[in-house]
Motif scaffolding. Structure first.
Motif, PDB file in Angstrom:
ATOM      1  N   LEU A  23      42.292   0.031   4.867  1.00 44.70           N
ATOM      2  CA  LEU A  23      43.051   0.350   6.499  1.00 44.70           C
ATOM      3  C   LEU A  23      42.452   0.665   7.913  1.00 44.70           C
ATOM      4  O   LEU A  23      42.513   0.516   8.871  1.00 44.70           O
ATOM      5  N   ALA A  24      40.883   0.925   7.969  1.00 48.67           N
ATOM      6  CA  ALA A  24      39.628   1.460   8.203  1.00 48.67           C
ATOM      7  C   ALA A  24      39.502  -0.006   8.690  1.00 48.67           C
ATOM      8  O   ALA A  24      39.599  -0.646  10.237  1.00 48.67           O
ATOM      9  N   ALA A  25      39.356  -0.904   8.008  1.00 46.67           N
ATOM     10  CA  ALA A  25      39.607  -2.539   8.701  1.00 46.67           C
ATOM     11  C   ALA A  25      40.351  -2.496   9.124  1.00 46.67           C
ATOM     12  O   ALA A  25      40.173  -3.726  10.227  1.00 46.67           O
ATOM     13  N   LEU A  26      41.499  -2.964   8.702  1.00 50.12           N
ATOM     14  CA  LEU A  26      42.207  -3.501   8.937  1.00 50.12           C
ATOM     15  C   LEU A  26      43.097  -3.039  10.558  1.00 50.12           C
ATOM     16  O   LEU A  26      42.773  -3.492  11.400  1.00 50.12           O
ATOM     17  N   ALA A  27      42.629  -1.419  10.961  1.00 48.64           N
ATOM     18  CA  ALA A  27      43.183  -0.686  11.845  1.00 48.64           C
ATOM     19  C   ALA A  27      42.314  -1.560  13.276  1.00 48.64           C
ATOM     20  O   ALA A  27      42.200  -1.340  14.034  1.00 48.64           O
ATOM     21  N   SER A  28      40.816  -1.625  12.656  1.00 46.30           N
ATOM     22  CA  SER A  28      39.349  -2.037  13.228  1.00 46.30           C
ATOM     23  C   SER A  28      39.326  -3.001  13.912  1.00 46.30           C
ATOM     24  O   SER A  28      39.740  -4.182  15.465  1.00 46.30           O
ATOM     25  N   VAL A  29      40.677  -4.510  12.909  1.00 48.66           N
ATOM     26  CA  VAL A  29      41.096  -5.606  13.563  1.00 48.66           C
ATOM     27  C   VAL A  29      42.023  -5.485  14.564  1.00 48.66           C
ATOM     28  O   VAL A  29      42.635  -6.155  15.282  1.00 48.66           O
ATOM     29  N   ALA A  30      43.759  -4.663  14.138  1.00 45.81           N
ATOM     30  CA  ALA A  30      44.359  -4.787  15.076  1.00 45.81           C
ATOM     31  C   ALA A  30      44.020  -4.084  16.530  1.00 45.81           C
ATOM     32  O   ALA A  30      45.439  -4.035  17.252  1.00 45.81           O
ATOM     33  N   ALA A  41      37.472  -3.483  22.919  1.00 44.83           N
ATOM     34  CA  ALA A  41      38.865  -3.041  21.651  1.00 44.83           C
ATOM     35  C   ALA A  41      37.226  -3.683  20.614  1.00 44.83           C
ATOM     36  O   ALA A  41      38.096  -2.821  20.260  1.00 44.83           O
ATOM     37  N   VAL A  42      37.051  -4.219  20.563  1.00 47.51           N
ATOM     38  CA  VAL A  42      35.987  -4.683  19.451  1.00 47.51           C
ATOM     39  C   VAL A  42      35.910  -2.925  19.106  1.00 47.51           C
ATOM     40  O   VAL A  42      36.093  -2.485  17.882  1.00 47.51           O
ATOM     41  N   LEU A  43      34.590  -2.353  19.578  1.00 48.13           N
ATOM     42  CA  LEU A  43      34.656  -1.014  19.871  1.00 48.13           C
ATOM     43  C   LEU A  43      35.634  -0.297  19.558  1.00 48.13           C
ATOM     44  O   LEU A  43      34.718   0.847  18.701  1.00 48.13           O
ATOM     45  N   ALA A  44      36.102  -0.521  20.346  1.00 47.80           N
ATOM     46  CA  ALA A  44      37.447   0.652  20.020  1.00 47.80           C
ATOM     47  C   ALA A  44      37.677   0.903  18.866  1.00 47.80           C
ATOM     48  O   ALA A  44      38.611   1.685  17.701  1.00 47.80           O
ATOM     49  N   GLY A  45      37.923  -0.482  18.255  1.00 49.23           N
ATOM     50  CA  GLY A  45      38.560  -0.701  17.000  1.00 49.23           C
ATOM     51  C   GLY A  45      37.308  -0.220  15.841  1.00 49.23           C
ATOM     52  O   GLY A  45      37.777   1.100  14.584  1.00 49.23           O
ATOM     53  N   MET A  46      36.633  -0.053  16.242  1.00 54.65           N
ATOM     54  CA  MET A  46      34.967   0.178  15.342  1.00 54.65           C
ATOM     55  C   MET A  46      35.199   1.985  15.373  1.00 54.65           C
ATOM     56  O   MET A  46      34.842   3.118  14.456  1.00 54.65           O
ATOM     57  N   LEU A  47      35.789   2.661  16.601  1.00 56.13           N
ATOM     58  CA  LEU A  47      36.236   3.871  16.684  1.00 56.13           C
ATOM     59  C   LEU A  47      37.352   4.633  16.194  1.00 56.13           C
ATOM     60  O   LEU A  47      36.505   6.038  15.260  1.00 56.13           O
ATOM     61  N   THR A  48      38.610   4.033  16.198  1.00 55.67           N
ATOM     62  CA  THR A  48      39.221   4.431  15.397  1.00 55.67           C
ATOM     63  C   THR A  48      38.991   4.439  14.527  1.00 55.67           C
ATOM     64  O   THR A  48      40.335   4.594  13.308  1.00 55.67           O
ATOM     65  N   GLY A  49      38.534   3.476  13.394  1.00 61.22           N
ATOM     66  CA  GLY A  49      38.903   2.876  12.048  1.00 61.22           C
ATOM     67  C   GLY A  49      38.150   4.353  11.624  1.00 61.22           C
ATOM     68  O   GLY A  49      38.959   4.774  10.015  1.00 61.22           O
ATOM     69  N   VAL A  51      38.493   7.620  11.726  1.00 64.92           N
ATOM     70  CA  VAL A  51      39.497   7.816  12.021  1.00 64.92           C
ATOM     71  C   VAL A  51      40.643   7.697  10.871  1.00 64.92           C
ATOM     72  O   VAL A  51      40.949   9.062  10.526  1.00 64.92           O
ATOM     73  N   VAL A  52      40.665   6.881  10.652  1.00 62.40           N
ATOM     74  CA  VAL A  52      41.911   5.778  10.175  1.00 62.40           C
ATOM     75  C   VAL A  52      41.780   6.317   8.790  1.00 62.40           C
ATOM     76  O   VAL A  52      42.542   6.327   7.430  1.00 62.40           O
ATOM     77  N   HIS A  53      39.858   6.234   8.258  1.00 60.13           N
ATOM     78  CA  HIS A  53      39.796   5.891   7.119  1.00 60.13           C
ATOM     79  C   HIS A  53      40.065   7.278   6.597  1.00 60.13           C
ATOM     80  O   HIS A  53      40.314   8.005   5.549  1.00 60.13           O
ATOM     81  N   ALA A  54      39.846   9.163   7.240  1.00 57.37           N
ATOM     82  CA  ALA A  54      39.672   9.787   6.797  1.00 57.37           C
ATOM     83  C   ALA A  54      40.578  10.567   7.123  1.00 57.37           C
ATOM     84  O   ALA A  54      41.513  11.210   5.876  1.00 57.37           O
ATOM     85  N   LEU A  55      41.446  10.116   7.550  1.00 51.25           N
ATOM     86  CA  LEU A  55      43.088  10.458   7.487  1.00 51.25           C
ATOM     87  C   LEU A  55      43.872   9.820   6.106  1.00 51.25           C
ATOM     88  O   LEU A  55      44.236  10.577   5.773  1.00 51.25           O
ATOM     89  N   ALA A  56      43.799   8.431   6.072  1.00 51.83           N
ATOM     90  CA  ALA A  56      44.687   8.156   4.987  1.00 51.83           C
ATOM     91  C   ALA A  56      43.758   9.476   3.376  1.00 51.83           C
ATOM     92  O   ALA A  56      44.497   8.750   2.568  1.00 51.83           O
ATOM     93  N   ALA A  71      52.238   4.638  -2.030  1.00 50.97           N
ATOM     94  CA  ALA A  71      53.254   3.844  -0.596  1.00 50.97           C
ATOM     95  C   ALA A  71      53.321   3.939   0.488  1.00 50.97           C
ATOM     96  O   ALA A  71      52.888   3.030   1.973  1.00 50.97           O
ATOM     97  N   GLY A  72      52.665   5.253   0.973  1.00 49.65           N
ATOM     98  CA  GLY A  72      52.266   5.669   2.327  1.00 49.65           C
ATOM     99  C   GLY A  72      51.137   4.485   2.431  1.00 49.65           C
ATOM    100  O   GLY A  72      51.063   3.665   4.357  1.00 49.65           O
ATOM    101  N   ILE A  73      50.196   4.358   2.197  1.00 48.07           N
ATOM    102  CA  ILE A  73      48.638   3.117   2.348  1.00 48.07           C
ATOM    103  C   ILE A  73      49.271   1.882   2.445  1.00 48.07           C
ATOM    104  O   ILE A  73      49.294   1.609   3.797  1.00 48.07           O
ATOM    105  N   LEU A  74      49.901   1.588   1.860  1.00 51.12           N
ATOM    106  CA  LEU A  74      50.652  -0.013   1.528  1.00 51.12           C
ATOM    107  C   LEU A  74      51.629   0.223   3.188  1.00 51.12           C
ATOM    108  O   LEU A  74      51.229  -1.399   3.215  1.00 51.12           O
ATOM    109  N   LEU A  75      51.998   1.142   3.445  1.00 55.03           N
ATOM    110  CA  LEU A  75      52.904   0.673   4.434  1.00 55.03           C
ATOM    111  C   LEU A  75      51.701   0.561   5.913  1.00 55.03           C
ATOM    112  O   LEU A  75      52.322  -0.177   6.514  1.00 55.03           O
ATOM    113  N   ALA A  76      50.873   1.927   5.902  1.00 51.33           N
ATOM    114  CA  ALA A  76      50.457   1.780   7.304  1.00 51.33           C
ATOM    115  C   ALA A  76      49.548   0.580   6.777  1.00 51.33           C
ATOM    116  O   ALA A  76      49.027  -0.446   8.048  1.00 51.33           O
TER     117      ALA A  76
END
Lengths: 89, 511
Positions: A23-30, A41-49, A51-56, A71-76
């Motif tokens: 999810l972190a990797a996908l968020a960084s590309v998203a 945008a690339v830097l923003a992806g890294m910064l949010t990644g 947070v996404v991993h921890a919340l996941a 199910a939640g992970i796959l949906l995200a």
């Protein structure tokens, strides 16, 4: 946690560590879909990644069952992947 | 299909996550956090570990330092591809001239006023703790950073799960039952968290941010398929350096660096420059980057002046980056704390010690909580954790103290002396593991805490006997770095001593 089966716990760990990183990797590309200059945008992806991993990981163990966790992970993952493909540069 | 789990309590699940993650990552986290705490004073520790560098009354003028360093580096044959001239400042006593040629590199430490090479003992100084903190030791750098990064991610999850599972946040902030036993450890764990919770979140998250190029490169790979393009676009937003290009092959004399540095100081103030990078110094394509000091700024985003090395003309002023890059720069700077004045630096240090205490109390709490039940009800591995806690926690203090002692004890002319000091650190830690496994847990705690206490409290005595600069001379001469390092060692030693006595009393009660 003693009441959960070993398979369920293993599934949650997989969701937290592997699913979370995916999810972190996908968020960084998203994040490339954001209306920002590319480098920003690339830097923003890294910064949010992170947070996404921890919340996941919290979701993977907070969800009421291992099945719901995955199910939640796959949906995200699906929504992030869609954003990544749609907004790609 | 796996049996359905009972729908009982988010907190129960968070407690399970918190406990398991804590057990798996506890000892590594403690080492990373404690060496991180020491890193806030790495310049001071380096000064303490190189006492031959005599104190200068005031740092020499920047242009003078830069000219000395350039003169020293000009003598290196064959000509290096890159020079880095690090200036002495209020915290760093010596100027460091670094040269790089591909994978080969070297450095010379100079007295800033005269440019004379300082004859110093070979030591890593405080930089040993700093590098251990983010890439460990003995491992390839990237692997070490992966491990520390994974540990930091686990810490972030531990912090979040800890907050979620905590019920009485405000009441527990003021609860500290010191009579001993499980309750005290729980209270100590809660208070260490609550008192500095924003700091703990910030330091862990910003630490992850510092590793983000290695950890999450996917966005940059997707956006910039070509590696060179990627490098250029991103590094321009994050790094205060210009990429090294192939030299033109025409030898040319380098323009006077002093003039360039003066221009920078006119723009940024007297202590405005931290270092100067020269690309292709002996060539017609030489470029000089004069980098702004991080001590003045709350962001580490790149700010520099780029000069043509031969002609001396100002080519570019880099002072702005995009808002996201600025956010990254601020997080990076907040983690490093280079902007901090002495008071704030002490707050950083003490907050980091609280973070270390958080890990310590958590690990000990796990053991304490399960010590009152019958042996059959204890989880497998309880004995192992109980013993290894001694080595992982108190043992690290012993290792650090041994490292500092080795700096004073090892012969000055010993070959590879710096490496030997590091061996002493790991040997002491290894011995503490063996000791912890052989001795009963309660005695092991008392003995290792006592050993650390003795080594730390006696550090000024070692300084007095083995060195010219030490606590007592420092008080007389105003040599505050030596006063600070040695008196802090004594204070932390006394803390270990108190803990050793309490460990002794607790074991007497448990019999």
């Amino acid at each position: 946690m003693a009441a959960d089966s070993q398979a369920a716990v293993a599934a949650r760990i997989g969701a937290a560590v592997l699913g979370g990183y995916a999810l972190a990797a996908l968020a960084s590309v998203a994040c490339l879909a954001l209306p920002l200059p590319t480098a920003e945008a690339v830097l923003a992806g890294m910064l949010t990644g992170f947070v996404v991993h921890a919340l996941a990981a919290i979701w993977a163990f907070g969800a009421r069952s291992a099945a719901r966790a995955w199910a939640g992970i796959l949906l995200a993952a699906a929504s992030l992947a869609l954003t990544a493909v749609a907004g790609g540069r | 299909m796996p049996p359905r789990e009972p729908a009982a309590g988010l907190r129960r699940r968070m407690a399970g996550l918190h406990t398991w993650a804590g057990l798996l990552l506890g000892w590594l986290s403690y080492a990373v956090v404690l060496t991180g705490a020491l890193s806030f004073f790495r310049e001071e520790l380096s000064v303490w570990m190189r006492p031959e560098a005599s104190r200068t009354a005031a740092p020499a003028e920047t242009a003078v330092q830069v000219r000395h360093m350039a003169a020293v580096l000009a003598g290196i044959e064959p000509p290096p591809h890159q020079w880095i001239l690090e200036l002495a400042d209020g915290r760093r006593e010596l100027a460091t001239a670094i040269w790089i040629r591909g994978a080969d590199h070297g450095e010379r430490r100079l007295r800033p006023g005269t440019g004379a090479a300082a004859a110093l003992r070979d030591t890593r100084g405080g930089d040993f703790f700093y590098r251990f903190h983010y890439q460990l030791h003995h491992l390839p750098h990237r692997l070490g950073r992966w491990i520390v990064g994974a540990c930091a991610m686990g810490l972030l999850v531990l912090l979040i799960s800890g907050v979620v599972l905590h019920r009485r946040f405000f009441a527990d902030f003021f609860t500290l039952r010191l009579r001993g036993g499980q309750r005290s450890w729980l209270d100590a764990h809660n208070v260490s968290a609550a008192v500095a919770l924003p700091f703990h979140f910030l330091i862990v998250y910003s630490g992850l941010v510092m590793l983000m190029f290695q950890y999450l490169p996917w966005g940059s790979i997707a956006a910039y398929p070509l590696p060179q393009e990627r490098r250029a676009a991103l590094l321009a937003q994050t790094d205060a350096s210009v990429p090294l290009t192939a030299p033109r092959g025409t030898p040319a004399a380098l323009q006077d660096l002093g003039g360039m540095v003066r221009l920078a100081e006119a723009r940024w103030g007297r202590d405005g420059v931290s270092h100067v990078i020269v690309n292709n110094p002996a060539d017609a394509s030489a470029l000089v980057t004069v980098v702004r000091s991080p001590r003045q700024r709350l962001s580490s985003s790149p700010q520099y002046l780029l000069f043509d090395g031969v002609g001396g003309s100002l080519l570019r002023v880099q002072e702005e980056v995009g808002p996201v890059a600025q956010a990254r720069g601020i997080l990076y700077a907040l983690h490093m704390g280079r902007f901090a004045d002495p008071l704030l630096r002490w707050l950083y240090f003490l907050s980091s010690l609280l973070c270390a205490a958080l890990v310590w109390t958590g690990l000990v709490l796990w053991v304490a909580k399960r010590s009152d039940v019958t042996a059959a009800a204890r989880p497998a591995g309880w004995h192992a954790v109980r013993k290894l806690n001694v080595a992982g926690l108190a043992g690290l203090s012993v290792a650090i103290a041994a490292f500092l002692w080795s700096n004073r004890l090892l012969p000055l002319q010993l070959p590879q002396r710096g490496e030997w000091e590091v061996q002493v650190f790991f040997a002491a830690w290894g011995l503490s593991v063996v000791h912890a496994l052989l001795r009963p847990a309660a005695q092991a705690w008392r003995e290792q805490l006592g050993c650390a206490a003795a080594l730390l409290v006696l550090l000024p005595a070692a300084g007095f006997a083995l060195c010219e600069r030490h606590l007592f001379a420092g008080l007389r001469d105003g040599d505050w770095v030596f006063v600070g390092v040695e008196s802090t060692a004594v204070a932390l030693g006394l803390l270990h001593g108190v803990a050793a006595l309490r460990a002794g009393r607790a074991s007497a009660r448990q019999r």
